[in-house]
Design an enzyme around this catalytic site. Structure first.
Site, PDB file in Angstrom:
ATOM      1  N   ASP A 179      17.407  71.986 138.022  1.00 15.20           N
ATOM      2  CA  ASP A 179      16.849  70.643 137.912  1.00 15.20           C
ATOM      3  C   ASP A 179      15.442  70.703 137.330  1.00 15.20           C
ATOM      4  OD1 ASP A 179      16.844  67.867 138.222  1.00 15.20           O
ATOM      5  OD2 ASP A 179      16.241  67.940 140.327  1.00 15.20           O
ATOM      6  N   HIS A 262      19.307  64.798 131.859  1.00 15.10           N
ATOM      7  CA  HIS A 262      19.719  64.033 133.039  1.00 15.10           C
ATOM      8  C   HIS A 262      20.750  62.961 132.697  1.00 15.10           C
ATOM      9  CE1 HIS A 262      16.704  66.072 135.466  1.00 15.10           C
ATOM     10  NE2 HIS A 262      17.260  65.492 136.510  1.00 15.10           N
ATOM     11  N   HIS A 265      23.889  64.815 132.900  1.00 16.34           N
ATOM     12  CA  HIS A 265      24.220  64.945 134.326  1.00 16.34           C
ATOM     13  C   HIS A 265      24.920  63.689 134.819  1.00 16.34           C
ATOM     14  CE1 HIS A 265      23.280  63.538 138.402  1.00 16.34           C
ATOM     15  NE2 HIS A 265      23.573  64.773 138.777  1.00 16.34           N
ATOM     16  N   HIS A 279      23.627  68.830 142.000  1.00 19.33           N
ATOM     17  CA  HIS A 279      22.873  68.045 141.012  1.00 19.33           C
ATOM     18  C   HIS A 279      22.254  68.941 139.939  1.00 19.33           C
ATOM     19  CE1 HIS A 279      20.028  65.037 139.427  1.00 19.33           C
ATOM     20  NE2 HIS A 279      19.100  65.966 139.562  1.00 19.33           N
TER      21      HIS A 279
END
Length: 385
Positions: A179, A262, A265, A279
């Site tokens: 992340d 992201h 994601h 995540h």
């Protein structure tokens, strides 16, 4: 001369009220909470409560605060947020504490906002950069990304106990590294494009610099930190990586900006194939996709893929459960990743859906080459897909 009526674009930097990190930090949570309220509610799942209650009970007793837990349902969905907000109101609580990982913390933020009270992040893992930010990721009931929810303030307090981080499975720390590594990849793209950040302003130099600092620390300390955590140890490398994952990445993504990593994601959450990934593991697939999409130098892409593969992060669609799927499945991912309002639109160019799908497909070859260079086994498809 005609008057310019367009509102100026401002640079905005956001941060929590206080950040406290170290081994034994949770043992100080009571005294740190006392200035914020007298009737706190702690939101935690059964596992986290079992791990922390023995430390928190004496800490709250010393601070003369009641220790009241509420069981967390597992995901920050609209229904779970509403339920916790009602518990806060019915119990007369004046501060809410998310204890554990990013999902509990994001739920506490949203419920605290609904209830009109301060919220606090008490992290026992360093698996995401959620603890410091003024936003929550809201999910659908089946685990798909639904929306970002933004607040006009950050957590009043962030506490990260590195003793608990070191005692948790190393996969949590690895996911947090995935992340956090995306933070610089995305912040530099936002800076180049003069796009806006998650706090609705142009990026500040501070936010962008902190994103880069997080990146530099991780390249220096991540391998040694993961090795230490495998043995339950808190070392200077562990402390550095926890700060990079949590504080620096949190400030960097919020005030530096998000881009394609992201967004990809978010797209990956739209298909059930990827729900086994954390995540930060999905974000790592997104980082590779963004690098390919931007046309980054092959040496840079390969170096990043090999580094993250060595850290145990997924670098192929196969590991994500998407290695043998048809275009119709990837088109679902791409549609969600490129939806209006998604952060992929912060790039300096507007990629087509086909370009995003091709970049995703290309990740497979990049990741396989990286694993071979690193001497790792061939990627395996998770069970069930």
């Amino acid at each position: 001369m005609a008057e310019d009526t367009q509102a100026p674009q401002l640079r905005v930097f956001a941060s929590p009220g206080r950040y406290v990190q170290g081994r034994g930090a949770l043992a100080r949570l009571g005294e740190l909470l006392a200035p914020l309220g007298s009737r706190p509610l702690l939101l935690a799942d059964d596992t986290v409560r079992g791990l922390t209650e023995g430390v928190l009970a004496p800490a709250f007793s010393r601070a003369e605060l009641p220790l009241t837990f509420e069981r967390f349902g597992g995901l920050p969905t609209r229904s779970e947020i509403g339920r916790v907000a009602r518990v806060l109101a019915d119990g007369g609580h004046d501060v809410v504490v998310g204890v554990g990982g990013g999902t509990a913390i994001d739920t506490a933020k949203a419920a605290g906002d609904d209830a009109g009270i301060p919220w606090v992040s008490a992290a026992t893992v360093a698996s995401t950069d959620a603890p410091t930010s003024a936003l929550s990721v809201v999910y659908t009931e089946d685990g798909g990304f639904e929306s970002y929810r933004f607040y006009d303030r950050n957590p009043a307090l962030v506490v990260v106990d590195t003793g608990f981080v070191a005692a948790a499975p190393a996969r949590f720390l690895s996911a947090g590294i995935g992340d956090a590594l995306a933070t610089w990849i995305e912040a530099r793209a936002v800076e180049r494009a003069h796009s806006t950040t998650m706090v609705d302003g142009l990026p500040t130099r501070a936010g962008t610099a902190l994103a880069r600092l997080s990146w530099d620390i991780l390249w220096e300390s991540a391998p040694a930190a993961l090795e230490a955590v495998e043995h339950g140890l808190v070392t200077p490398d562990v402390e550095a990586v926890v700060e990079a994952n949590t504080l620096l990445s949190g400030l960097g993504f919020e005030s530096g900006g998000l881009a394609a990593a992201h967004a990809v994601h978010d797209g990956l959450t739209a298909v059930e194939h990827t729900h086994h990934l954390a995540h930060g593991e999905k974000v790592n697939i997104g980082s590779l996709t963004q690098l390919v999409l931007e046309g980054a130098p092959a040496a840079e892409v390969d170096r990043f893929a090999e580094f993250t593969a060595r850290l145990g992060l997924p670098t192929t669609l196969t590991e994500a459960g998407l290695g043998d799927v048809g275009d119709e499945v990837l088109d679902e991912v791409v549609a969600a990743a490129t939806a209006p309002g998604e952060t992929i639109h912060n790039l300096a160019f507007s990629p087509t859906a086909r370009e995003v799908r091709d970049a995703l497909r290309a990740v497979e070859g990049v990741g396989r080459r990286a694993r071979r260079r690193a001497g790792l086994e061939e990627p395996r498809t998770p069970g069930g897909h």
